[in-house]
Write an enzyme that holds these catalytic residues in place. Structure first.
Site, short mmCIF file in Angstrom:
data_model
loop_
_atom_site.label_atom_id
_atom_site.label_comp_id
_atom_site.label_asym_id
_atom_site.label_seq_id
_atom_site.Cartn_x
_atom_site.Cartn_y
_atom_site.Cartn_z
N ASN A 33 -2.06 -13.45 -11.89
CA ASN A 33 -3.12 -14.35 -11.43
C ASN A 33 -4.48 -13.67 -11.43
O ASN A 33 -5.47 -14.24 -10.95
CB ASN A 33 -2.80 -14.90 -10.03
CG ASN A 33 -2.82 -13.83 -8.96
OD1 ASN A 33 -2.84 -12.63 -9.26
ND2 ASN A 33 -2.79 -14.24 -7.70
N GLY A 37 -5.54 -7.55 -11.48
CA GLY A 37 -5.36 -7.25 -12.90
C GLY A 37 -6.55 -7.70 -13.72
O GLY A 37 -7.45 -8.38 -13.23
N SER A 76 1.30 -6.80 -7.37
CA SER A 76 0.94 -6.44 -6.00
C SER A 76 -0.37 -5.67 -6.01
O SER A 76 -0.59 -4.84 -6.89
CB SER A 76 2.01 -5.56 -5.35
OG SER A 76 1.60 -5.15 -4.06
N TYR A 146 1.05 -3.00 3.34
CA TYR A 146 1.58 -2.59 2.03
C TYR A 146 2.95 -1.93 2.19
O TYR A 146 3.91 -2.29 1.50
CB TYR A 146 0.61 -1.63 1.36
CG TYR A 146 1.03 -1.19 -0.03
CD1 TYR A 146 1.06 -2.10 -1.09
CD2 TYR A 146 1.38 0.13 -0.29
CE1 TYR A 146 1.42 -1.71 -2.37
CE2 TYR A 146 1.75 0.53 -1.57
CZ TYR A 146 1.77 -0.39 -2.60
OH TYR A 146 2.14 0.01 -3.86
N LYS A 150 6.60 -3.55 0.86
CA LYS A 150 7.47 -2.89 -0.11
C LYS A 150 8.86 -2.64 0.49
O LYS A 150 9.88 -2.76 -0.21
CB LYS A 150 6.85 -1.56 -0.55
CG LYS A 150 5.61 -1.73 -1.41
CD LYS A 150 5.92 -2.45 -2.71
CE LYS A 150 4.75 -2.48 -3.68
NZ LYS A 150 5.06 -3.17 -4.94
N THR A 176 0.66 7.72 -9.79
CA THR A 176 0.62 7.61 -11.25
C THR A 176 -0.82 7.45 -11.70
O THR A 176 -1.64 6.87 -10.99
CB THR A 176 1.45 6.40 -11.71
OG1 THR A 176 2.77 6.50 -11.16
CG2 THR A 176 1.56 6.34 -13.22
#
Length: 311
Positions: A33, A37, A76, A146, A150, A176
């Site tokens: 959505n 992103g 997320s 958060y 998770k 990462t």
């Protein structure tokens, strides 16, 4: 051809996963959505006949026509800036979305992979962190929206596995980095690299003695891919066990960017973990996986991306 649904497809990790599955002969259905992103991350895929994309909020009912072999839930907010600004959305995508997607996996008889995180360990009292460690998490602290989202994702995933027999897997992702990270997402690497490239002071929170373990995105995606194709149902840590202090990491960024930036210090945020390093014994034994790209090489690749983005 096998067909996979990837939520959060326009995000940092989701877009790399789309690339990985397409490169290995899959049909990929991307869903996002664009809350955090970016269409830029997947624009190179729009001409690919094996890629289709749906602009959709996965906290609402999810329908995908046709067969699905795998469902990967990677939607997320994933940085402190994001989930502190969007606490309700973070909780919903960690609760309503897996509920919707596990139902879809049940109907499609698809293997379901959930993107969990090293944050389930909280500020750990066990080091390094094995999958058997239950964590040290403050559920009402600023990071709780958060962390607990998770942890709930893992619980509902195992609930559907145990009660409905859904084929499931859980990946616990450690820090990462790599191309397609957002410049302003608040995590260490984009913050440090953006500041260094602009010649600004680098902001370290606390005294910089807290540790992290940074995994290059290609290595991480390979681990997730292997887990997806396996038949293992329980959590697996995927990350690089090479541990470094945040101060050392900031110094590395200054060196690789040839920047004159100086390191400055601000107060450490509440509940910020003091140590973070994965025990990857299970990944080695079950998936025959361990990271291959060392940090110096990964940072060079990431720098090339940031040099194009930082103005």
């Amino acid at each position: 051809m096998k067909r996979v649904l990837i939520t959060g497809a326009a995000g940092f990790l989701g877009s790399h996963l789309c690339d990985k599955f397409l490169a290995n002969g899959f049909k990929v259905v991307g869903m996002d959505n664009f809350l955090t992103g970016s269409e830029d991350n997947i624009s190179h895929l729009f001409g690919n006949p094996n890629f289709e994309f749906y602009h959709h909020d996965v906290t609402k009912f999810v329908h995908v026509s046709g067969e699905l072999d795998y469902i990967l839930h990677f939607a997320s907010p994933a940085s402190p800036i994001d989930y502190l600004e969007m606490p309700i959305q973070t909780l919903k995508v960690g609760s309503l979305a897996p509920y919707n997607l596990l139902g879809l996996a049940r109907v499609k008889k698809a293997r379901f992979i959930i993107a969990s995180t090293s944050e389930v360990y909280g500020d750990p009292s066990v080091h390094p962190q094995p999958e058997e460690y239950w964590g040290n998490v403050n559920p009402i602290g600023p990071r709780g929206v958060y962390d607990e989202a998770k942890r709930f994702q893992e619980a509902i995933t195992m609930g559907y596995h145990n009660y409905h027999g859904i084929d499931t897997g859980i990946v616990r992702i450690f820090n990462t980095y790599g191309p397609r990270m957002r410049l302003n997402d608040g995590r260490a690497l984009p913050a440090f690299m953006s500041q260094a490239l602009r010649g600004e002071d680098i902001t370290v929170f606390g005294d910089g003695s807290q540790t992290r373990s940074f995994c290059y995105v290609d290595d991480l995606v390979d681990g997730i891919y292997r887990l997806t194709l396996s038949d293992y149902h329980y959590p697996v840590n995927i990350g690089n066990p090479q541990e470094i202090t945040i101060k050392q990491f900031a110094d590395e960024i200054v060196e690789i960017t040839n920047s004159g930036s100086k390191v400055t210090y601000q107060e450490l945020p509440k509940d910020d973990p003091k140590q973070r390093r994965p025990d990857i014994t299970k990944a080695k034994e079950i998936l025959d996986w361990e990271p291959k790209i060392d940090r110096s090489e990964g940072l060079k690749r990431t720098l090339e991306y940031f040099q194009q983005k930082v103005k």
